[in-house]
Every structure is written in C-alpha cells, then in structure tokens.
Design a protein around this motif. Sequence first.
Motif, PDB file in Angstrom:
ATOM      1  N   GLN A 133       0.780  -1.145   0.074  1.00  0.00           N
ATOM      2  CA  GLN A 133      -0.094  -0.057  -0.181  1.00  0.00           C
ATOM      3  C   GLN A 133       0.958   1.336   0.115  1.00  0.00           C
ATOM      4  OE1 GLN A 133      -1.664   1.263   3.783  1.00  0.00           O
ATOM      5  NE2 GLN A 133      -1.041  -0.413   4.777  1.00  0.00           N
ATOM      6  N   ASP A 134       1.949   1.360   0.629  1.00  0.00           N
ATOM      7  CA  ASP A 134       2.752   2.529   0.719  1.00  0.00           C
ATOM      8  C   ASP A 134       3.290   2.744  -0.713  1.00  0.00           C
ATOM      9  OD1 ASP A 134       2.420   2.617   3.270  1.00  0.00           O
ATOM     10  OD2 ASP A 134       4.384   1.451   3.928  1.00  0.00           O
ATOM     11  N   ARG A 135       3.656   1.653  -1.453  1.00  0.00           N
ATOM     12  CA  ARG A 135       4.176   1.888  -2.974  1.00  0.00           C
ATOM     13  C   ARG A 135       3.039   2.774  -3.590  1.00  0.00           C
ATOM     14  NH1 ARG A 135       7.984  -0.397  -6.242  1.00  0.00           N
ATOM     15  NH2 ARG A 135       8.330   0.972  -7.889  1.00  0.00           N
ATOM     16  N   ARG A 151       3.424   3.201 -14.754  1.00  0.00           N
ATOM     17  CA  ARG A 151       4.350   3.658 -13.730  1.00  0.00           C
ATOM     18  C   ARG A 151       4.986   2.591 -12.988  1.00  0.00           C
ATOM     19  NH1 ARG A 151       4.184   9.234 -12.714  1.00  0.00           N
ATOM     20  NH2 ARG A 151       5.161   8.927 -10.757  1.00  0.00           N
ATOM     21  N   LEU A 152       4.016   1.719 -12.432  1.00  0.00           N
ATOM     22  CA  LEU A 152       4.544   0.711 -11.613  1.00  0.00           C
ATOM     23  C   LEU A 152       5.686  -0.325 -12.291  1.00  0.00           C
ATOM     24  CD1 LEU A 152       1.414  -0.162  -9.439  1.00  0.00           C
ATOM     25  CD2 LEU A 152       3.573   0.995  -8.566  1.00  0.00           C
ATOM     26  N   THR A 153       5.115  -0.730 -13.642  1.00  0.00           N
ATOM     27  CA  THR A 153       5.828  -1.306 -14.499  1.00  0.00           C
ATOM     28  C   THR A 153       7.251  -1.094 -14.885  1.00  0.00           C
ATOM     29  OG1 THR A 153       3.895  -2.397 -15.651  1.00  0.00           O
ATOM     30  CG2 THR A 153       5.975  -2.564 -16.701  1.00  0.00           C
ATOM     31  N   LYS A 154       7.334   0.498 -14.982  1.00  0.00           N
ATOM     32  CA  LYS A 154       8.550   1.080 -15.348  1.00  0.00           C
ATOM     33  C   LYS A 154       9.604   1.169 -14.124  1.00  0.00           C
ATOM     34  CE  LYS A 154       6.625   4.058 -19.064  1.00  0.00           C
ATOM     35  NZ  LYS A 154       6.418   5.516 -19.310  1.00  0.00           N
ATOM     36  N   ALA A 155       8.878   1.595 -12.926  1.00  0.00           N
ATOM     37  CA  ALA A 155       9.730   1.437 -11.715  1.00  0.00           C
ATOM     38  C   ALA A 155      10.341   0.141 -11.428  1.00  0.00           C
ATOM     39  CB  ALA A 155       8.934   1.630 -10.530  1.00  0.00           C
ATOM     40  N   ILE A 156       9.641  -1.139 -11.737  1.00  0.00           N
ATOM     41  CA  ILE A 156      10.179  -2.420 -11.499  1.00  0.00           C
ATOM     42  C   ILE A 156      11.169  -2.805 -12.376  1.00  0.00           C
ATOM     43  CG2 ILE A 156       9.572  -4.849 -11.481  1.00  0.00           C
ATOM     44  CD1 ILE A 156       6.854  -4.028 -10.250  1.00  0.00           C
ATOM     45  N   ALA A 157      10.943  -2.277 -13.747  1.00  0.00           N
ATOM     46  CA  ALA A 157      12.023  -2.460 -14.981  1.00  0.00           C
ATOM     47  C   ALA A 157      13.196  -1.799 -14.477  1.00  0.00           C
ATOM     48  CB  ALA A 157      11.433  -2.144 -16.095  1.00  0.00           C
TER      49      ALA A 157
END
Length: 505
Positions: free
Chosen positions: A475-477, A499-505
């Motif tokens: 939840q914090d993410r 945005r989450l996919t780019k941050a993980i990549a």
Amino acid sequence: MPVEAREVTRDTRGYIKLALDFLENPKTAPMSPVTKLKLIELWIYCARNRTEGMVTATQARRLVPGRIREVFTVARCWHHHDCTTVTACQHGACTPSAPCGREFFTMHDYERHQSLHGPASARRKDTRGYLKLSVDFLENRKTGPLTPVTKLKLIELWIYCARNRTNGVIAASQARKIAPPRIRDALTMAGSWQHHTCTTATPCQHGACTPNTPCGHGFFTMHDYRRHQTHYLDPTARSEQARSAGRKGGLAKAANRRDTASETASVPARAPASNAGASHNSQVINTSTPVSSLPYGSDAWEEKPLPPPRPAPRPRHGGDEVADRLNAAAPEIPTTPAMRRRVLARLAPDAVAVLADPDAGAIRHAQAQAELDRAEAVIDARTEYLATADVVEKPDIDRLFDPHGDHGYARRMAAAHTPLPTPDPVTPGERRAMAYRLARDHIDAIARHGGTPPGPAREALRAELEALLDSGVHQDRLRTELAAMRETGMWAASKLRERLTKAIA
C-alpha cells in the motif's frame, strides 16, 4: 424584552460564520484560548482579503507563532501545499502558468463553511447553525482590550443565545454558570451586556416567568445582539406575521385578477377570422375557459398514453450502503487483536522485529518492549480521543510518552490527534476497502484542484488498485505513486500500472 421588527437595523459589516459547536468540537476543544483565537484570526484574514481560505507561509508566520502552527497542523485545521502548476497559490504575481514556488496553507473545509468570492464552483452547503462574528472583533475598541479568555466567554454567551433562541437575553443564573465574576465584571465595564431586574415591565420570561408573574431574578441582555444576529419571533408573533402576510398576498392576487379582467374587457373586437386558426386565437383571448393550442381536426386531441418511466440511474460504486460497508471493513481504530498487531507493526516495526529475534540481548528486548508499550499507548489515546473528544491527564500513561520530562500529557494529546497508520490488508474485504478509499481520495483530490475526471474513472481506478493489492503490491508503494500522479493531474488507472511497471523494470 420584545423588539418590533422595524427597530432591528441591518448590520452591513463583513462577517465569518462560526459554528455553534466551535468550543466543544473534537478538533478545537483541546486547544487553548489563545490557539482558538488565532484560528479565528486566520479565518478573519481569509474573509477580509478574500483569499478563499488560502494563507501564504509568510503571512502564517506573521500571524501565528511556531508552536501554534504545529498545533494547527496536528489538528488538521489547515493543510500545507507547495505552489506548483497543479496547486498554485495565486498570491501576488503568482499564476497557474507561472507559479511562485512558495509554500502556502489552505484552511480545512473553508469553502464549506465560509462565503466564497471566486467563480461559482462545486460548493457544499453547511447546514449547521452559526452566529455572525464581525471581522473587527479582535481589535474592536470594546472587545480589543479584553483578555483571550474573556473574548471566548463572550463568544460562548452569544452561542448560548443563538442555540436557545433567546434573542440576546440570558438569565443571571445561566450567566453565572458560563462566566466567572471577574469576566462578568469585565463584560459589564466594556458594555458588552446590560443588567436588568425582572419586573412586569421587563420580564426575562425564563422558565415559569411571565409578564403577569415575573420571577424577580436578574438577567442580562447582550449589547446590540438583535442588530447583528438572527432574530427569532415567539410563536404568537410568528403566527400573526404569517396571517398578515397571507392576508396581504390574497389582497394582491385579487387586485391583480381585477386588473386583468378590466384589461381583457377593454380589448377592441377583432376582425372576423379568415381561417380556423385565427378564429381559435380570438376565442382564446375572449374566453376564460382554457382551450388547447392544438389545431382542430387533428388526431392529437385524443389522449396519448404517458411514456414509460425511465429506470433510476444505477449508483456508482454500488451506492452509499456498499461504501459504508467497505469503510467499516478497515476502520481507523483496530477492532480485532489481529488488526491491532498489524497497526503496531507499522507504528513500531523495529521493536516488533527485535522482540521476534530470540538472539537479541535482554537490554534490546527491554528497550523494544518500552517502545512497543508506547505504541500501544498511542492507539489507546487515539481511541479515547475519538470516543470522548478529550484525553484526560494520566500520570502513569504520560510517562510512556516522555519518561524524562513533564510534557508527556502534551505529547499524548498530539499522538491522539494524529491518525493511526492503516494496517496492511489481509482479507479480500480489507483489500477491497483499501482500494475504494485510495481511489476515492485520489479522484477527490484532483477534483478539488480543478480537474474533471470522467464518471467511470473512480470505479476503474478502484478495480485496478484492488488487482494490484491482490498481486502483492504494498500500500505504501501505491500511495507514493498516486501522490506523484496527483502532482501532474493524472487519474487514469492504466497510468498507475504503467508507472509501476517502469519502476520495477
């Protein structure tokens, strides 16, 4: 002391609305008298300068000391913002296209309670009663020399009159309950009220007192109360006023009908109509029977069946009942031992980790246990504050907040005002409730700053958030990414996953 309506003159000064529960409201009740007056001073500043509830950081430092500013932040009386293109303060030369970059504060729910001077927007009406407080109240020649406690007692007396609709009259016994002798003397010297003796000429009409049998006790009348505040009529006068208004309205309608009839009779006769439509028009003018405007010989004279009623629109998000159930699934105060443990894990994660480690020494275990006890006290203080709107002094618990000083009570009060962290969701209902709240807060924050998200945006974002929580995203993410999206004015659910996919990549 009845006053005729013609004697009540209109007060043309500007004013702010002060709710009748201001002194005992859960947010403002724990504040000191000076802090409450500083909050009123900020509202007056916004009303005078028509800032729509915004105060620059520079002006806030001029008006409010640092310790009181911290109290306002903890109690959520205002909210801090940075001037950007999305949230521009528009003070001085600042514009949305060229923001000044300075800090500013927005008073909490100012648009709900006070008058706005900008363009008409989505304004929610506050239905609570209020009294009018003049913008020169703090520096007025009569009230300016009074102490902060005396000023608040004067406000409390006005609130009592407004609540009980006494039109500014207070019995002496009630005045003694509200204000101590030294404050009563100060109000008398300042001319804020006048003392009267209850007689047949001036009855107070409190309790069993009537003009024929006065009680003989003294009473006070607030100075110029009926000029500034709402004047309530007694039932007899209100009924007489209603009958008088109805009589005048009936006479006016009768005169209007007579004038219409005389004007209709004076219309000259028209030439013979050359067609059916003209003949119908002349009949409409010279008759008082209602005639349809449809042409003769038309099938439209037959009564047509009414169209079927439209189905009621389906409420978004399942309606208010579903929203209430979702909110109840994850309340702020933990109701179960499992949820309490999860809140403690977010309040004191290091202490929980040390206590779970069997290899940690006795000293570290003792320190971690003390920190965990303090976190438990925070939850208990917050629970007590929301249940009773107050946190009484408890020396044993106060030592947990400040074992080396005497400010434990103040720190516990600050902890009671601060919301608890939301526990990590475990069950599907808790994940669904968190997704609903995150989507609601995100869309509402963008709408408050001028954005216009489409109708299904909230439900689409809720479904996306629920899927991300189910897949293990913390939840914090999600809160961090949503805050970054609000800075750029984005609300689309697809953007969050990108945005989450780019941050993980």
